[in-house]
Write an enzyme that holds these catalytic residues in place. Structure first.
Site, mmCIF file in Angstrom:
data_model
loop_
_atom_site.group_PDB
_atom_site.id
_atom_site.type_symbol
_atom_site.label_atom_id
_atom_site.label_comp_id
_atom_site.label_asym_id
_atom_site.label_seq_id
_atom_site.Cartn_x
_atom_site.Cartn_y
_atom_site.Cartn_z
ATOM 1 N N LYS A 1 0.855 -1.195 0.000
ATOM 2 C CA LYS A 1 0.000 0.000 0.000
ATOM 3 C C LYS A 1 0.890 1.243 0.000
ATOM 4 O O LYS A 1 2.099 1.144 0.110
ATOM 5 C CB LYS A 1 -0.936 -0.017 1.201
ATOM 6 C CG LYS A 1 -1.515 -1.383 1.541
ATOM 7 C CD LYS A 1 -2.471 -1.945 0.496
ATOM 8 C CE LYS A 1 -2.794 -3.380 0.870
ATOM 9 N NZ LYS A 1 -3.961 -3.957 0.341
HETATM 10 C C1 LIG Z 1 -4.441 -5.353 1.307
HETATM 11 C C2 LIG Z 1 -5.870 -5.410 1.508
HETATM 12 C C3 LIG Z 1 -6.434 -5.917 2.698
HETATM 13 C C4 LIG Z 1 -5.600 -6.518 3.780
HETATM 14 O O1 LIG Z 1 -4.745 -5.585 4.372
HETATM 15 P P1 LIG Z 1 -3.740 -6.086 5.511
HETATM 16 O O2 LIG Z 1 -3.254 -4.825 6.145
HETATM 17 O O3 LIG Z 1 -2.639 -6.825 4.815
HETATM 18 O O4 LIG Z 1 -4.500 -6.934 6.429
HETATM 19 C C5 LIG Z 1 -7.805 -5.876 2.853
HETATM 20 N N1 LIG Z 1 -8.600 -5.384 1.892
HETATM 21 C C6 LIG Z 1 -8.106 -4.895 0.735
HETATM 22 C C7 LIG Z 1 -9.032 -4.336 -0.291
HETATM 23 C C8 LIG Z 1 -6.724 -4.916 0.499
HETATM 24 O O5 LIG Z 1 -6.244 -4.468 -0.657
#
Ligand SMILES: *Cc1c(COP(=O)(O)O)cnc(C)c1O
Length: 375
Positions: free
Chosen positions: A184
């Site tokens: 992210k």
């Molecule tokens: C990456 C992602 C998650 C999970 O995030 P984490 O911090 O790794 O638990 C959940 N929903 C979406 C849409 C994502 O892209």
């Protein structure tokens, strides 16, 4: 040979955090310190939300959000289908039923019409996903939720820094969950956050995320409830703050990279994810639909031989081995997107022309085209 091209590169160096890291090691204050408090304030200020809480990931944030809303076994939760399966997993974990809502082939986001068709008296929450960081359609979904008096959770795991109608993700939905995973835009290794404007939910979260404690009783904490620990440590908060301060510049740069890709790939039939006129997309992932006659998987393999890392857009949750067996409700458009989208490398200084030249070479090489199906 030129350097390998990765999907993503961090927007932060060790030097950016070194001094603050050293101070943490000297003080011994590794958790619940000034950096965590400051990061929470920064997130509130940045998103415009009244209340913010840190978490260990977006997954734990979403799980806690569902608990906060009182979701229990047997409830239905409508979820946007084109997403990393953490979205539906947390619903499933509580014994609730994830009702998969198909998405728009342009924006990749929850279809308001399909949502309206799937709401039942058992629907207790809706989870909108900003697919790949794109909040297009969020307000429209909010209108459907308000009409039916159903709370709206935003899985904004990808969407910190994005806006729709001039409002930042984090202060639109009833409750919003962010991720700070390295894929992210804001990377704390692992991490996440929850924002809300609801004072009653904020009170619940404050106590539950502190093991159920509220204030002191004598020398110790006063445990007025049972609760959890999903706290983010000080070092992670330092990393998060440094990047949040740079986020608007990062988003502007990613949009410039996106534009450069679109200029080279749109003419050969690659379709960029559609962004609403009133939307700022943070371009967490830069994703195109490949032309119909191109084999997406073969393209990804070809680029790998050129040391260019690409991957699928994201997943059709209803089509995973687990969910398709259990619910047999695979959503056709989300499945089409899983099969035909590609994420291309996007970071500051990415060699866009090198990547696009290879994509164009593949697309135009004889014998690459898929055999057209009859009909
Ligand atoms: C990456 C992602 C998650 C999970 O995030 P984490 O911090 O790794 O638990 C959940 N929903 C979406 C849409 C994502 O892209």
């Amino acid at each position: 040979m030129s350097d390998p091209v990765r999907l993503m590169r961090p927007y932060m160096t060790f030097e950016d955090v070194e001094e603050d890291f050293r101070a943490v090691f000297s003080s011994g204050q590794f958790t619940r310190g000034a950096h965590v408090d400051a990061f929470v304030k920064d997130i509130k200020h940045y998103t415009g939300a009244d209340h913010a809480f840190l978490a260990t990931s977006a997954t734990t944030a979403l799980w806690v959000a569902l608990k906060c809303l009182g979701i229990v076994a047997g409830d239905e939760v409508a979820v946007a289908d084109f997403s990393f399966p953490a979205t539906a997993n947390v619903v499933e974990d509580l014994g609730a039923i994830p009702v998969f809502v198909d998405v728009d082939l342009g924006t990749f986001n929850m279809s308001p019409a399909d949502l309206a068709a799937k709401i039942t008296p058992k629907t207790k929450a809706v989870i909108f996903v900003d697919a790949l960081g794109n909040p297009t359609g969020l307000h429209e979904i909010q209108a459907v939720c308000r009409q039916h008096a159903i709370p709206l959770i935003e899985d904004a795991a990808c969407a910190i820094g994005s806006t729709e109608r001039g409002v930042r993700c984090g202060s639109i939905a009833d409750i919003t969950c962010f991720s700070f995973h390295p894929r992210k835009l804001l990377n704390t290794g692992e991490g996440g956050a929850i924002t809300t404007n609801r004072a009653d939910w904020a009170d619940w979260l404050r106590v539950k995320l502190m093991h159920g404690a509220d204030g002191m009783r004598g020398l110790g904490l006063d445990f007025v409830d049972y609760g959890y620990n999903f706290r983010l440590p000080e070092l992670q908060a330092i990393m998060g703050r440094k990047q949040l301060a740079q986020l608007d510049a990062i988003v502007a740069n990613r949009n410039a990279v996106r534009q450069a890709y679109v200029e080279q790939l749109a003419p050969i039939g690659f379709m960029p994810q559609r962004i609403g006129d009133d939307v700022l997309h943070n371009v967490q992932s830069l994703v195109f639909r490949v032309p119909e006659n191109l084999d997406r998987d073969a393209l990804v393999h070809y680029l790998k031989t050129k040391e260019i890392e690409t991957t699928l857009g994201t997943y059709c949750q209803s089509g995973t081995t687990y969910f398709s067996k259990k619910y047999a409700d695979v959503q056709p458009r989300a499945m089409q997107l899983e099969a035909t989208t590609i994420t291309v490398p996007c970071y500051e200084g990415v060699p866009v022309t090198r990547v696009c030249d290879e994509i164009i070479r593949f697309a135009q090489s004889p014998g690459r085209a898929k055999t057209p199906s009859n009909g």
